[in-house]
Structure formats: structure tokens, C-alpha cells
Design a protein around this motif. Structure first.
Motif, mmCIF file in Angstrom:
data_model
loop_
_atom_site.group_PDB
_atom_site.id
_atom_site.type_symbol
_atom_site.label_atom_id
_atom_site.label_comp_id
_atom_site.label_asym_id
_atom_site.label_seq_id
_atom_site.Cartn_x
_atom_site.Cartn_y
_atom_site.Cartn_z
ATOM 1 N N GLN A 164 0.886 -1.221 -0.013
ATOM 2 C CA GLN A 164 0.146 -0.202 0.149
ATOM 3 C C GLN A 164 0.932 1.418 -0.035
ATOM 4 O O GLN A 164 0.531 2.171 -0.680
ATOM 5 N N ARG A 168 0.958 4.295 -2.662
ATOM 6 C CA ARG A 168 0.671 5.541 -2.407
ATOM 7 C C ARG A 168 1.660 6.285 -2.916
ATOM 8 O O ARG A 168 1.457 7.469 -3.668
ATOM 9 N N ASP A 171 1.259 6.821 -6.732
ATOM 10 C CA ASP A 171 0.100 7.670 -6.877
ATOM 11 C C ASP A 171 0.476 9.140 -6.516
ATOM 12 O O ASP A 171 -0.020 10.235 -7.454
ATOM 13 N N ASP A 172 0.935 9.543 -5.564
ATOM 14 C CA ASP A 172 1.577 10.896 -5.186
ATOM 15 C C ASP A 172 2.433 11.488 -6.376
ATOM 16 O O ASP A 172 2.255 12.777 -6.478
#
Length: 324
Positions: A164, A168, A171-172
């Protein structure tokens, strides 16, 4: 506080009051180098308690007498602050140093590295082999959804949690790069940028070339030309489960698949790996170039060409360098 520790503490206080010698000895012992001779790791599970921690330190060779260390933890007022986790023990650590480290929760961090261009199957294998991680990942992540980097984790962390974090991070980064992308790119969504970045990642290991390779592919997309990227053909054959253990053939290039950019006129439907930061940046900020072609130079890099005729000469030069 356990009865034995209370007794020892009482004896120490009485002796200290009587002569001061025992108290001074104890104070000196707190900062005396411990018996550990080589670096070591010790795991302190939740619920160990002060006595359990002291026993594990003694078993690791960091403490000579666990009851005395247990007494020291209470004496310093930090017995209730000791935290579970994995701790790095250094040669000569004093009792006080160990107490302070464990009370502060300065746990040992391990490293998990995802290499740029790894496929999901490779990440899953590395996760399964990573030491000190717990739990299993039920399903492999979709290609391109994780960011290749080195991640720190500690003993007791879980594989799903680490995955996860990787998602993240991707995505960031993608959100930031998409907001800063060059104008007028023939890319409609961030997902298309990841697909292109994965092809760039597979085409060149040379960081300085990535923006130029991106520029070539962007030029071809703008003109409606096929990308003709060999790594996409290989991915269509293996679906990313393994490395293709043979050279591509003319028959492979002609065999239609959803990923074969010799037969489709656009980007494939999914990424073919997990592209790194540099390739994602290159896809969204390509080098302004007129080049439409590139071929390996036999030295790990590529030679670029604006015309097909120039490209054919570069191909011939490459083949000659390889003795073909």
C-alpha cells in the motif's frame, strides 16, 4: 514491579545508604560497556514485559545478568516505556544505552528495494522472500501501480501494508508529474502516461536517454505511427510472468496481440512493468526532438534518427558491430 526486583532495589538502597559504595558501583555499571562482542539483532515481541525483554537481551549476549538489567530499567524510571520491536545491538552497548534505545523505540529498519522496470511477478517474489515481513498479498498488483524505490520497514510490518505504501508513493508522484506535464501531449490520462513510461523503462537503462526516447514515442503517437517497441511484443508473449528467454523473431513481431505495438496503432492497454521516477518524468516531459527512430548502438545506449533512411544506416552499423 516484580518482588525480586523490589527486593534487589531495596537492598541496593540500603547498601547505598550504609556506605554509598553499592550505589556508586551501580551507577558506574549502568554506563559500563556491555559484554556483546559483535553486532546483533534482537526481537522483542509485544507483551514481553521487562523481565521478558531482559531475558532476551541476556540470551543475545548483550546483558550479563538479566535481573540486574531489569532492576536498572526500573531504577531509571523507564521500565514502563520499553517498546516492542526489533533492535540493533552494538558491541559495547551499556545497560543505560540499551534502556534508552528500547524506551525511545529506536527500532532497526530493514530495506526493501523495487528495481525500476520490475514486473508484478518479480515484486511478488521479492516480497515473499523479504525477511521480517508478516502476512501475504492475496493478489498481484496491476502493472505500473507501484513506484520502484527503496522502502524502509521494521520487523512485524506486513506485506500488504508495504505494498500500500508503494502504491501511495506511485499515486503521489504521478499526480505531481501530471500537474506539471508538458503541453499538448498526445496523452489523455495519467494511466496512459504510465503505459508510455513503462515502455520507455523497458527500452533503455540509460537515464540520460529516457527523455529522448520519450520524445521519439511522443512524435510517433502524434503522427499516428506504430510505436514498434520490442519489449511490448515480449510482454504480449509472456504476459509479464517470466522473462522471454529467446530473441524475438519476425513471426513474433507479426503475431497480433493487445500489447504488440508492431500491429496496433496506439499504446497497449496496460503498462508492461512498473516504471521508475525518471521514466515517468520523461513520459510527461519529453525532449523536444525531430527523431522518429532509434536503434541500439551496441554499447548499452541508442542511436537516434529523424528519417527512415538514416535509421536503416544505423541499423546496418549496429548489425556490423555485432558481426551479423
Amino acid at each position: 514491579m516484580p518482588r525480586l526486583v523490589r527486593l534487589l532495589l531495596a537492598v541496593l538502597l540500603v547498601a547505598g545508604a550504609a556506605s554509598g559504595g553499592a550505589f556508586l558501583w551501580f551507577q558506574s555499571w549502568l554506563d559500563k560497556p556491555g559484554p556483546l562482542k559483535a553486532p546483533a539483532l534482537v526481537q522483542l515481541p509485544r507483551g514481553s514485559g521487562v523481565d521478558g525483554i531482559a531475558l532476551r537481551l541476556e540470551a543475545a549476549g548483550a546483558v550479563g545478568e538479566h535481573r540486574l538489567w531489569q532492576l536498572a530499567a526500573h531504577w531509571t524510571g523507564k521500565a514502563a516505556l520499553l517498546k516492542a520491536g526489533e533492535y540493533a545491538l552494538e558491541p559495547g552497548d551499556s545497560p543505560r544505552a540499551l534502556i534508552d534505545r528500547i524506551a525511545a523505540g529506536r527500532v532497526h529498519f530493514r530495506k526493501f528495494t523495487v528495481v525500476e522496470g520490475w514486473r508484478s511477478a518479480e515484486i511478488m517474489q521479492a516480497l515473499a522472500q523479504a525477511e521480517a515481513l508478516q502476512g501475504e498479498v492475496a493478489q498481484a498488483p496491476a502493472e505500473g501501480t507501484l513506484l520502484p524505490e527503496t522502502y524502509l520497514y521494521s520487523w512485524g510490518d506486513t506485506r500488504p501494508e508495504l505494498m500500500q505504501r508503494m502504491a501511495r508513493s506511485r499515486d503521489d508522484l504521478l499526480n505531481r508529474l501530471w500537474a506539471q506535464r508538458a503541453r499538448d501531449l498526445p496523452l489523455e490520462t495519467p494511466a496512459q502516461a504510465v503505459i508510455l513510461a513503462s515502455i520507455i523503462e523497458a527500452e533503455t537503462p540509460v537515464a540520460a536517454e529516457r527523455a529522448q526516447v520519450a520524445g521519439v514515442f511522443i512524435n510517433r503517437l502524434r503522427r499516428g505511427m506504430k510505436l514498434q517497441s520490442d519489449p511490448t511484443v515480449a510482454y504480449g508473449i509472456t504476459k509479464g510472468l517470466t522473462e522471454l528467454d529467446r530473441p524475438l523473431t519476425r513471426a513474433d513481431l507479426a503475431q497480433p496481440s493487445a500489447w504488440n505495438t508492431y500491429t496496433i496503432d496506439a499504446l497497449p492497454p496496460t503498462p508492461i512493468n512498473h516504471p521508475g521516477r525518471a521514466s515517468l518524468t520523461a513520459a510527461l516531459n519529453p525532449l523536444a526532438t525531430k527523431a522518429l527512430y532509434f536503434v541500439a548502438d551496441g554499447k548499452g545506449g541508442h542511436v537516434f534518427a529523424e528519417t527512415y533512411e538514416q535509421h536503416l544506416r544505423n541499423v546496418a552499423a549496429y548489425r556490423a558491430s555485432q558481426g551479423r
